[in-house]
Design a protein around this motif. Structure first.
Motif, PDB file in Angstrom:
ATOM      1  N   GLY A   1       0.805  -1.224   0.000  1.00 19.15           N
ATOM      2  CA  GLY A   1       0.000   0.000   0.000  1.00 19.15           C
ATOM      3  C   GLY A   1       0.831   1.263   0.000  1.00 19.15           C
ATOM      4  O   GLY A   1       0.355   2.341   0.364  1.00 19.15           O
ATOM      5  N   GLY A   2       2.067   1.156  -0.428  1.00 18.11           N
ATOM      6  CA  GLY A   2       3.046   2.242  -0.313  1.00 18.11           C
ATOM      7  C   GLY A   2       2.668   3.544  -0.982  1.00 18.11           C
ATOM      8  O   GLY A   2       3.031   4.608  -0.510  1.00 18.11           O
ATOM      9  N   ASN A   3       1.935   3.475  -2.052  1.00 15.65           N
ATOM     10  CA  ASN A   3       1.825   4.690  -2.844  1.00 15.65           C
ATOM     11  C   ASN A   3       0.556   4.679  -3.681  1.00 15.65           C
ATOM     12  O   ASN A   3       0.595   4.573  -4.899  1.00 15.65           O
TER      13      ASN A   3
ATOM     14  N   ALA B   1      -1.304   0.613 -12.430  1.00 17.83           N
ATOM     15  CA  ALA B   1      -1.118  -0.823 -12.148  1.00 17.83           C
ATOM     16  C   ALA B   1      -1.769  -1.695 -13.218  1.00 17.83           C
ATOM     17  O   ALA B   1      -2.840  -1.372 -13.735  1.00 17.83           O
ATOM     18  N   ASP B   2      -1.120  -2.809 -13.555  1.00 19.75           N
ATOM     19  CA  ASP B   2      -1.777  -3.839 -14.352  1.00 19.75           C
ATOM     20  C   ASP B   2      -2.686  -4.668 -13.457  1.00 19.75           C
ATOM     21  O   ASP B   2      -3.710  -5.169 -13.889  1.00 19.75           O
ATOM     22  N   ILE B   3      -2.237  -4.827 -12.204  1.00 24.33           N
ATOM     23  CA  ILE B   3      -3.010  -5.620 -11.260  1.00 24.33           C
ATOM     24  C   ILE B   3      -2.671  -5.143  -9.842  1.00 24.33           C
ATOM     25  O   ILE B   3      -1.559  -4.655  -9.597  1.00 24.33           O
ATOM     26  N   ILE B   4      -3.640  -5.257  -8.941  1.00 27.15           N
ATOM     27  CA  ILE B   4      -3.399  -4.890  -7.545  1.00 27.15           C
ATOM     28  C   ILE B   4      -3.726  -6.112  -6.688  1.00 27.15           C
ATOM     29  O   ILE B   4      -4.880  -6.556  -6.643  1.00 27.15           O
ATOM     30  N   LEU B   5      -2.708  -6.686  -6.065  1.00 27.69           N
ATOM     31  CA  LEU B   5      -2.931  -7.853  -5.211  1.00 27.69           C
ATOM     32  C   LEU B   5      -3.368  -7.383  -3.837  1.00 27.69           C
ATOM     33  O   LEU B   5      -2.786  -6.462  -3.267  1.00 27.69           O
TER      34      LEU B   5
ATOM     35  N   GLY C   1       1.370 -13.596   1.025  1.00 23.34           N
ATOM     36  CA  GLY C   1       2.145 -13.900  -0.178  1.00 23.34           C
ATOM     37  C   GLY C   1       2.125 -12.822  -1.249  1.00 23.34           C
ATOM     38  O   GLY C   1       2.580 -13.039  -2.369  1.00 23.34           O
ATOM     39  N   LYS C   2       1.629 -11.621  -0.896  1.00 26.72           N
ATOM     40  CA  LYS C   2       1.473 -10.576  -1.906  1.00 26.72           C
ATOM     41  C   LYS C   2       2.809 -10.075  -2.454  1.00 26.72           C
ATOM     42  O   LYS C   2       2.971  -9.906  -3.665  1.00 26.72           O
ATOM     43  N   THR C   3       3.774  -9.812  -1.549  1.00 29.19           N
ATOM     44  CA  THR C   3       5.014  -9.163  -1.985  1.00 29.19           C
ATOM     45  C   THR C   3       5.864 -10.037  -2.910  1.00 29.19           C
ATOM     46  O   THR C   3       6.217  -9.601  -4.012  1.00 29.19           O
ATOM     47  N   PRO C   4       6.187 -11.286  -2.535  1.00 28.00           N
ATOM     48  CA  PRO C   4       6.992 -12.090  -3.468  1.00 28.00           C
ATOM     49  C   PRO C   4       6.286 -12.295  -4.809  1.00 28.00           C
ATOM     50  O   PRO C   4       6.934 -12.289  -5.861  1.00 28.00           O
ATOM     51  N   THR C   5       4.964 -12.404  -4.773  1.00 30.55           N
ATOM     52  CA  THR C   5       4.230 -12.591  -6.027  1.00 30.55           C
ATOM     53  C   THR C   5       4.314 -11.342  -6.907  1.00 30.55           C
ATOM     54  O   THR C   5       4.536 -11.436  -8.118  1.00 30.55           O
ATOM     55  N   SER C   6       4.152 -10.157  -6.293  1.00 28.32           N
ATOM     56  CA  SER C   6       4.271  -8.908  -7.076  1.00 28.32           C
ATOM     57  C   SER C   6       5.639  -8.825  -7.734  1.00 28.32           C
ATOM     58  O   SER C   6       5.766  -8.444  -8.901  1.00 28.32           O
TER      59      SER C   6
ATOM     60  N   ILE D   1       4.965  -7.238 -15.537  1.00 27.66           N
ATOM     61  CA  ILE D   1       3.626  -6.830 -15.100  1.00 27.66           C
ATOM     62  C   ILE D   1       3.763  -5.848 -13.935  1.00 27.66           C
ATOM     63  O   ILE D   1       4.472  -6.127 -12.966  1.00 27.66           O
ATOM     64  N   LYS D   2       3.099  -4.698 -14.031  1.00 28.93           N
ATOM     65  CA  LYS D   2       3.116  -3.743 -12.916  1.00 28.93           C
ATOM     66  C   LYS D   2       2.105  -4.181 -11.870  1.00 28.93           C
ATOM     67  O   LYS D   2       0.897  -3.979 -12.035  1.00 28.93           O
ATOM     68  N   ALA D   3       2.606  -4.802 -10.816  1.00 28.57           N
ATOM     69  CA  ALA D   3       1.735  -5.335  -9.776  1.00 28.57           C
ATOM     70  C   ALA D   3       1.938  -4.539  -8.497  1.00 28.57           C
ATOM     71  O   ALA D   3       3.009  -4.564  -7.898  1.00 28.57           O
ATOM     72  N   ALA D   4       0.890  -3.807  -8.089  1.00 22.63           N
ATOM     73  CA  ALA D   4       0.900  -3.153  -6.780  1.00 22.63           C
ATOM     74  C   ALA D   4       0.349  -4.158  -5.780  1.00 22.63           C
ATOM     75  O   ALA D   4      -0.244  -5.161  -6.167  1.00 22.63           O
ATOM     76  N   ASN D   5       0.565  -3.920  -4.495  1.00 21.12           N
ATOM     77  CA  ASN D   5      -0.143  -4.761  -3.533  1.00 21.12           C
ATOM     78  C   ASN D   5      -0.577  -3.939  -2.338  1.00 21.12           C
ATOM     79  O   ASN D   5       0.048  -2.948  -1.970  1.00 21.12           O
ATOM     80  N   TYR D   6      -1.696  -4.348  -1.745  1.00 20.13           N
ATOM     81  CA  TYR D   6      -2.328  -3.554  -0.693  1.00 20.13           C
ATOM     82  C   TYR D   6      -2.812  -4.493   0.413  1.00 20.13           C
ATOM     83  O   TYR D   6      -3.527  -5.452   0.148  1.00 20.13           O
TER      84      TYR D   6
END
Lengths: 269, 269
Positions: free
Chosen positions: B134-136, B143-147, B154-159, B168-173
């Motif tokens: 959720g950094g920014n 984003a292409d996708i937001i996990l 497991g969001k960070t290693p997957t992004s 792929i631009k993957a954000a995570n929240y």
């Protein structure tokens, strides 16, 4: 453009890597399509229909690189209107003769959580994130390697690649202008000199990268980049730190170079 | 243990992936050795000597999976005391007939900075880092996708894997307890509902992972993990967000699943 399908009951990463490497020997462009997790006959028939429709639309047979554990699924894909290669089986027969051991195909044997190295890899990713950009110097004793270099010379993506692919705990530490002025290594690195690996980069490329981050700054100026690069290379030489110029190389190449030069074991399988 | 060598004038990633996948069909352990950047006859002869010494020491021929652009280097490695497979050439002959185009082998065609997708991949890594946890949130439009998911699902290693391997631009929240209490999606996610992909995980596994991070905390308790997991799955269902249980799956598998379910194009070659 002719289509190349990479199909498997698992991630299809092996099909993708092998198929792409083989096709890239030819000066021809392909439309690449990866289809993972084809695990039932119903799904295999659906993909067969997709391949046939592609053949009809493009007027030529698609290439299909596939691997399946279940023989019935292989047969369905092989019966599609395509040039289909069951590329693992070619070599598995040869290896069976050589080993005198029968193959025991199992689902998800590669690229799965069951690979011995999997936990190492996830731990290493967390380590790389926590120790990015000099984040947490008290953890350096745990590092397999510590990448050093001026800002934006490629340390972070390389650390992450080493961690994700090879389970290597890679910290990274930015060499700042203050460090360069003093001509000494930062104090926190001194006990770990044997773990250091330097990255360098052509000043023109560095300026372009920094410019995208902070346009028209002193930080991104070609003069500043030339000074930093010259001085950091002097620092590497003075302290006998192995280093590598990342300008024309991918993270895959930089990582392979670091592993072989530092004699680090890949925690891969 | 018998040794398997993966050798190339490039990174040797293709040899490694193909050789390991083939050998993993057999219930036999191997000592894996990757040797990249064998670019000269001198180096090839050195590696040949290493292979021969390994054969002598182990009393059986090592397996060697190799690819070279330079035919002379192939010949040197083939002459070693080993079971050696020039696995790309087997298929390149078949494909040449099919395409009616001669192969034009070039150095470093795969896994290099010259692949069209390379800059995408590095940009995506920087994006994933900047938009981790959720950094920014102001960058979500890119984003292409937001996990989404609870902490440590497991969001960070997957992004990072999606970024590094596929561009792929993957954000995570992170979905927090406050979000779960309110039963609504966090406001900042509402405009991007179509980009959301949920991760979930078995509470026992989640508790074990959290315990390693913060032992004996409420955060790591099995009760807390059960509550969060049950509620986050209800949230996914209520808002019709696709989701996947990561417990028994590697980042490779989770990423492949996300790409196919979300119909995202890999920026790979």
């Amino acid at each position: 453009m002719r289509t190349a399908f990479y199909i498997s009951d698992g991630t299809a990463i092996t099909s993708e890597v092998f198929g792409h490497a083989t096709l890239s020997l030819f000066p021809v462009d392909f439309n690449h399509k990866t289809i993972p997790f084809v695990e039932t006959e119903e799904k295999a028939n659906e993909i067969k229909a997709l391949i046939n429709a592609t053949a009809a639309k493009e007027g030529e047979k698609p290439f299909v690189f596939f691997t399946f554990v279940n023989h019935n699924l292989s047969e369905i894909i092989k019966s599609a209107d395509a040039v289909a290669y069951d590329f693992l089986s070619t070599y598995s027969e040869k290896i069976q003769k050589e080993l005198d051991v029968a193959p025991v195909p199992k689902m998800h044997r590669t690229h799965s959580i069951h690979e011995k190295s999997y936990d190492f890899r996830i731990d290493a990713v967390n380590y790389a994130l926590m120790n990015d950009d000099g984040g947490n110097i008290k953890n350096f004793s745990e590092a397999d390697i510590i990448l050093v270099g001026v800002s934006r010379s490629g340390k972070t993506p390389t650390s992450l690649y080493l961690a994700l692919q090879y389970g290597i705990k890679a910290a990274n530490y930015p060499i700042t202008e203050d460090d360069l002025e003093s001509e000494g290594l930062p104090k926190c690195l001194l006990p770990y000199k044997h773990k250091l690996f330097g990255l360098t980069i052509d000043p023109e490329r560095l300026a372009a990268i920094r410019h995208r981050r902070m346009a028209n700054s002193k930080y991104a100026s070609i003069r500043q980049c030339r000074i930093e690069v010259r001085e950091v290379e002097m620092l590497y030489k003075r302290h006998k730190i192995s280093y590598f110029n990342s300008t024309h190389h991918s993270v895959e190449e930089i990582s392979a170079k670091i592993l072989i030069d530092s004699n680090l074991e890949r925690r891969k399988y």
